[in-house]
Design a protein around this motif. Structure first.
Motif: not given
Length: 526
Positions: A148-155, A171-183, A201-207
């Motif tokens: 879970q990422t700091s903005d409430g979404g997922f990686v 492979a790297l996938v970003r989803l929002d909290a509702a499961g919609n694809l971000v990229w 893992c999420e890094t302190p700069d949100t990367g």
């Protein structure tokens, strides 16, 4: 048809809620009449435990994805088995969420015949706190890690291939909290390169920081691999670690101080010996210090957790020249020096896969041979020195300085993984049984949840919010060794704000004394 062989051991470290009282150490076995294998361990915000992996108890002819939720004393709350008919599935990673829910990634291999193009397939599933599906997504490739990422979404991260003739790419996938694809993105070293990913893992700069390995078939070299991306998945830097003298592998990368700590192993192709690796690097991937971890025989220590004063590692090792593999836990300080090492021998073939440090105790999990059955998931509780009272002993393990050569590696973008909805058949059977009630583990779990603690992981501030009419008489913060810390607090009416600016990154414990008793939990400072 192309055949693959190999193995994947997943060792993940998480936080165990604990207090300052005393309770018995224990072992618990969870499973049905078939074979259960562990892939993930996590802890809910209220202190319950989550174990996840695979089972053959529902469908004996194939593996299904399996989760067990226990309370803080190891009693079953619910179990879930997720089945996709015609495929053999296993959970690769699972994490508990800030709302008390669960996110997990599962994987299976499709058939090799047309019209399928993508042969390794995965799912990404979000559950509510009761274990019911909120949404589920199908993704091409094998997704091995989720957060879970700091903005409430997922990686979600792993590896993917385009056809049976191609090699795997990251492979790297970003989803929002509702499961919609971000990229979604893939990264490849080019022709003749095969990349596997085992943690993100999420890094302190949100990367994001990705850890795994890369095989250069052009030169016959297998190296460990780290990739740092920005918030949008663009590569900031990528480095490989190792040379032709040994095969090197990274399991996990964690944020630690002004940089990262990484664990893995190195297999010397000359003397056929395996040693564990522990590295501290700065934010650019450059080494701060590097250590090798040795026992009498091969040693794998893929589990790691950064604490406020060091690291806990977990794995398996041959501790005597002619002996079998035995589960081990190690404590290492921030300079890479060994503090203690213990093993957990047992006639029931116990194997530790996961371990967590916490104030007053630790939580470990793995698999165990069960009487009259195949293998079950197991849960072990110990004190802060890894002592459970269930036959564990100190062992001899050495840690030495080592030089692991590293170099930049150029990665290019490949085809993006595809995302689509998916459905499952769900079963709710399974049991949890006592194996051993050991000695005192220094843990108190008898408490009622009256408080919300957020965000977790926390940045500059941590908030304590009452879930009832209870008032907080005092709020105390401790290190994992029990040292009380004096931190500024501000009463904001319905919540208390704690200033964490003076804390270093790591695990900390929170003790809240209220009108209805004492509540203890843990949090992570990023």
């Amino acid at each position: 048809m192309r055949h693959r062989s190999g193995f994947l051991l997943v060792f993940i470290i998480c936080l165990l809620q604990a207090g300052t009282g005393t309770a018995q150490g224990f072992r618990k076995a969870a499973g049905g009449q078939g074979r259960e294998l562990l892939s993930a361990l996590s802890v809910f915000p209220n202190g319950d435990y989550l174990l996840a992996g695979s089972t053959t108890s529902v469908n004996p002819s194939e593996k299904d994805m399996y989760l067990v939720r226990m309370d803080s004393n190891g009693h079953k709350q619910w179990t879930r088995t997720f089945t996709r008919l015609g495929a053999s599935e296993t959970i690769m990673d699972a994490v508990t969420l800030s709302d008390g829910g669960v996110l997990f990634t599962g994987s299976w291999t499709e058939g090799w015949d047309p019209p399928l193009v993508q042969y390794d397939a995965s799912c990404i599933v979000r559950l509510d706190p009761d274990g019911d599906i909120m949404w589920a997504r199908y993704v091409t490739g094998r997704m091995t890690s989720c957060r879970q990422t700091s903005d409430g979404g997922f990686v979600v991260a792993g590896y993917a291939e385009a056809s049976p003739q191609s090699l795997y790419d990251l492979a790297l996938v970003r989803l929002d909290a509702a499961g919609n694809l971000v990229w979604s993105k893939t990264y490849t070293g080019g022709t003749g390169f095969l990349e596997f990913l085992y943690s993100v893992c999420e890094t302190p700069d949100t990367g994001f920081l990705l850890a795994g390995r890369v095989t250069d078939y052009n030169n016959g070299i297998l190296k460990a691999l780290l990739v740092k991306t920005d918030h949008n998945g663009n590569v900031v830097w990528s480095r490989s670690y190792g040379d032709a003298s040994a095969s090197t592998w990274f399991w996990n990368a964690k944020v630690a101080g002004n940089g990262y700590v990484i664990n893995g192993y190195s297999f010397d192709t000359g003397n056929l010996h395996t040693v564990g690796l522990l590295l501290r690097i700065d934010n650019g991937g450059n080494p701060i210090w590097q250590r090798s971890i040795h026992s009498a025989g091969p040693l794998f220590a893929p589990g790691i957790s950064a604490t406020s004063d060091g690291y806990i590692l977990a794995g398996n090792a041959i501790l005597h020249p002619s002996g079998p593999y035995q589960p081990v836990m190690l404590a290492v300080d921030t300079t890479g020096s060994l503090q203690w090492a213990r093993t957990y021998p047992a006639a029931d073939s116990m194997s530790i896969g996961l371990v967590a440090p916490a104030l007053g105790g630790m939580l470990s999990a793995g698999s165990v041979t069960a009487p009259g059955k195949d293998r079950d998931l197991f849960l072990l509780r110990t004190d802060t020195a890894g002592i459970s009272g269930c036959g564990d002993t100190s062992v001899t393990v050495s840690i030495n300085p080592v030089v692991v050569p590293d170099s930049a590696i150029l990665l290019i973008n490949g085809a993006a993984p595809a995302i689509s909805p998916i459905t499952f058949t769900v079963d709710s059977t399974g049991t949890v049984n006592d194996i051993c009630a050991g000695g005192t583990a220094g843990i108190d779990h008898q408490q009622t949840v009256e408080w919300a603690i957020y965000p977790n992981p926390a940045g500059r501030h941590l908030f304590v919010h009452s879930l009832s009419d209870a008032a907080a008489r005092s709020i105390e913060v401790y290190t994992v060794k029990g040292q009380r810390l004096e931190l500024p607090q501000e009463n904001q009416g319905n919540r208390i704000m704690i200033d964490l600016e003076s804390l270093t990154r790591g695990w900390y414990m929170l003790k809240i004394a209220g009108d209805k008793g004492v509540y203890k939990t843990g949090f992570i400072k990023n």
